[in-house]
Structure formats: C-alpha cells, structure tokens
Design a protein around this motif. Sequence first.
Motif, PDB file in Angstrom:
ATOM      1  N   SER A  56     -30.056 -43.584  20.364  1.00 38.62           N
ATOM      2  CA  SER A  56     -29.469 -42.249  20.539  1.00 38.62           C
ATOM      3  C   SER A  56     -28.396 -42.331  21.616  1.00 38.62           C
ATOM      4  CB  SER A  56     -30.545 -41.236  20.945  1.00 38.62           C
ATOM      5  OG  SER A  56     -29.945 -40.000  21.261  1.00 38.62           O
ATOM      6  N   SER A  58     -31.599 -36.333  21.263  1.00 39.78           N
ATOM      7  CA  SER A  58     -31.869 -35.847  19.900  1.00 39.78           C
ATOM      8  C   SER A  58     -33.361 -35.548  19.737  1.00 39.78           C
ATOM      9  CB  SER A  58     -31.430 -36.891  18.868  1.00 39.78           C
ATOM     10  OG  SER A  58     -30.035 -36.946  18.819  1.00 39.78           O
ATOM     11  N   SER A  67     -26.794 -39.825  22.977  1.00 41.30           N
ATOM     12  CA  SER A  67     -27.012 -38.777  23.984  1.00 41.30           C
ATOM     13  C   SER A  67     -28.340 -38.946  24.707  1.00 41.30           C
ATOM     14  CB  SER A  67     -26.998 -37.393  23.309  1.00 41.30           C
ATOM     15  OG  SER A  67     -28.067 -37.319  22.379  1.00 41.30           O
ATOM     16  N   THR A 106     -19.058 -41.480  22.504  1.00 34.48           N
ATOM     17  CA  THR A 106     -20.120 -41.796  21.535  1.00 34.48           C
ATOM     18  C   THR A 106     -19.779 -43.065  20.763  1.00 34.48           C
ATOM     19  OG1 THR A 106     -20.609 -39.462  21.307  1.00 34.48           O
ATOM     20  CG2 THR A 106     -21.330 -40.867  19.503  1.00 34.48           C
ATOM     21  N   GLN A 132     -21.984 -46.461  20.467  1.00 34.21           N
ATOM     22  CA  GLN A 132     -22.472 -46.958  19.168  1.00 34.21           C
ATOM     23  C   GLN A 132     -22.064 -48.408  18.945  1.00 34.21           C
ATOM     24  OE1 GLN A 132     -20.726 -44.056  16.568  1.00 34.21           O
ATOM     25  NE2 GLN A 132     -22.576 -42.794  16.519  1.00 34.21           N
ATOM     26  N   GLY A 136     -24.455 -42.209  13.075  1.00 34.80           N
ATOM     27  CA  GLY A 136     -24.088 -43.613  13.286  1.00 34.80           C
ATOM     28  C   GLY A 136     -25.280 -44.419  13.783  1.00 34.80           C
TER      29      GLY A 136
HETATM   30  O1  LIG Z   1     -21.371 -41.245  14.384  1.00 36.52           O
HETATM   31  C1  LIG Z   1     -21.211 -40.142  14.860  1.00 36.52           C
HETATM   32  C2  LIG Z   1     -20.092 -39.874  15.802  1.00 36.52           C
HETATM   33  O2  LIG Z   1     -19.456 -41.042  16.158  1.00 36.52           O
HETATM   34  C3  LIG Z   1     -22.123 -39.053  14.569  1.00 36.52           C
HETATM   35  O3  LIG Z   1     -22.575 -39.151  13.246  1.00 36.52           O
HETATM   36  C4  LIG Z   1     -23.342 -39.080  15.498  1.00 36.52           C
HETATM   37  O4  LIG Z   1     -24.082 -40.226  15.227  1.00 36.52           O
HETATM   38  C5  LIG Z   1     -24.148 -37.812  15.288  1.00 36.52           C
HETATM   39  O5  LIG Z   1     -23.423 -36.754  15.849  1.00 36.52           O
HETATM   40  C6  LIG Z   1     -25.548 -37.871  15.891  1.00 36.52           C
HETATM   41  O6  LIG Z   1     -26.233 -36.694  15.542  1.00 36.52           O
HETATM   42  C7  LIG Z   1     -25.566 -38.073  17.384  1.00 36.52           C
HETATM   43  O7  LIG Z   1     -26.911 -38.233  17.802  1.00 36.52           O
HETATM   44  P1  LIG Z   1     -27.299 -39.007  19.138  1.00 36.52           P
HETATM   45  O8  LIG Z   1     -26.589 -40.331  19.100  1.00 36.52           O
HETATM   46  O9  LIG Z   1     -26.842 -38.163  20.279  1.00 36.52           O
HETATM   47  O10 LIG Z   1     -28.789 -39.128  19.091  1.00 36.52           O
END
Ligand SMILES: O=C(CO)[C@@H](O)[C@H](O)[C@H](O)[C@H](O)COP(=O)(O)O
Length: 194
Positions: free
Chosen positions: A110, A115, A112, A158, A162, A44
């Motif tokens: 990010s 990454s 988290s 998350t 986002q 995302g």
């Molecule tokens: O969109 C989603 C969950 O809502 C997922 O695709 C998410 O972006 C992935 O798990 C990413 O790998 C998460 O990475 P980050 O945001 O922790 O850097």
Amino acid sequence: MHEHLRKLCAALELTETSRVEEWGRRAARALLDGRRLFACGNGGSAAEAQHLTAELTGRFEDEREPLSAIALHAETSSLTAVANDYGYRQVYARQLRAHARPGDLLVCLSTSGTSGNVVAAAKAAHELGVTCWSLTGPEPSVLESISDETVAVPADSTSTVQEVHLALVHVFCAAVDREVAARAVPSPREGARS
Ligand SMILES: O=C(CO)[C@@H](O)[C@H](O)[C@H](O)[C@H](O)COP(=O)(O)O
C-alpha cells in the motif's frame, strides 16, 4: 536523466532492501515447509501483489519447485461476493480467514499505508497467527503500526513508491531462489551416504 527516474534512484538508495532479502529467505523456508504466502493491495499494488505470487507459483529466474502463493484480489467471484455482502473493507480479511493457517505469510502493499481493506487484512493476519510484512510509502502509517515488519519507501509520489515496490518484489524473489537452491544442496554427510 529524467526527473522521474532521478526520484526513483533516490528512493531506491534510501530503501531498506536488506530487510526484504531477509523476508525472501524466511519465506523460502516457510514455503518449503508447506506454508502459504498471500499478497494483497489495490490498483497498481494489486498488480504488484499478483506479480509476486506469479513469480512464486511459476518461477523467477531459477528452475525450482512451485511455491504456494495467492494474490487475494485475483479470485474475482469471492472478491465481488464479499464486497457485495460484507463491504469492500472485508474483501481480503475474509479470504484470509478462509484460507490462512498459523505460520503462513501475508505480504501487504500500500503506497499510502491506509487502505481499509489492506489494513483489515493485516489485522486479521495478527489474529490468525499469520506473519504480516508490509511495503508502504513514507512512514509513519496505520499499516506499519499493525504489521510485524514494514519496509517504507521514502518517496513523495505514488508512482515512485510503486516502482520501488516492484523492484523489492524482485529482490524478494531472488532471495527466495537463492535460499531454495541452498536448501537443495546436500550436506557433506548426506553427500557421503549417496
Ligand atoms: O496505480 C495507481 C496510481 O498510480 C492507482 O491505481 C492506485 O494504486 C490506487 O489509487 C490505489 O487505490 C491506492 O491504494 P494504496 O496504494 O494507497 O493502498
């Protein structure tokens, strides 16, 4: 109001949006001076990185000149070659080493803040003299510790982080538009000459 939206509003209230506006103003000045902006993230956050660069190369709300902005995940042949030959951690750092010059800008997204490929890009930015601004989830994070500046979103999911990041992308672009417009207005002395 739906619980999800309530969490989103609460997180927005607690997020340092004024810093993102300041980044937008600084980015406009740098981009008008010929610098480039790079953006990176996964999943995302990759979509949001690409959303940001599209608003800059195309336009946000106001008509203005195109500004140089590149989402590092979008060059799929380079991405897959670098991942295959050097490992996924290097996909953004290596592209940054290829394209970036001192004074350019890197925006990392990010949720988290951990990454590996985004952290490696922030480290490469530091070595290259590229200013690194990060949008993350709650502090503290590895990414925050190596970025020049970070805006951390204090939300526990998350998806909420986002969504706030997307709002911040638009705050950034609105500040860019305002700064570009302000730079286009001739000073009183220039106006008198024409
Ligand atoms: O969109 C989603 C969950 O809502 C997922 O695709 C998410 O972006 C992935 O798990 C990413 O790998 C998460 O990475 P980050 O945001 O922790 O850097």
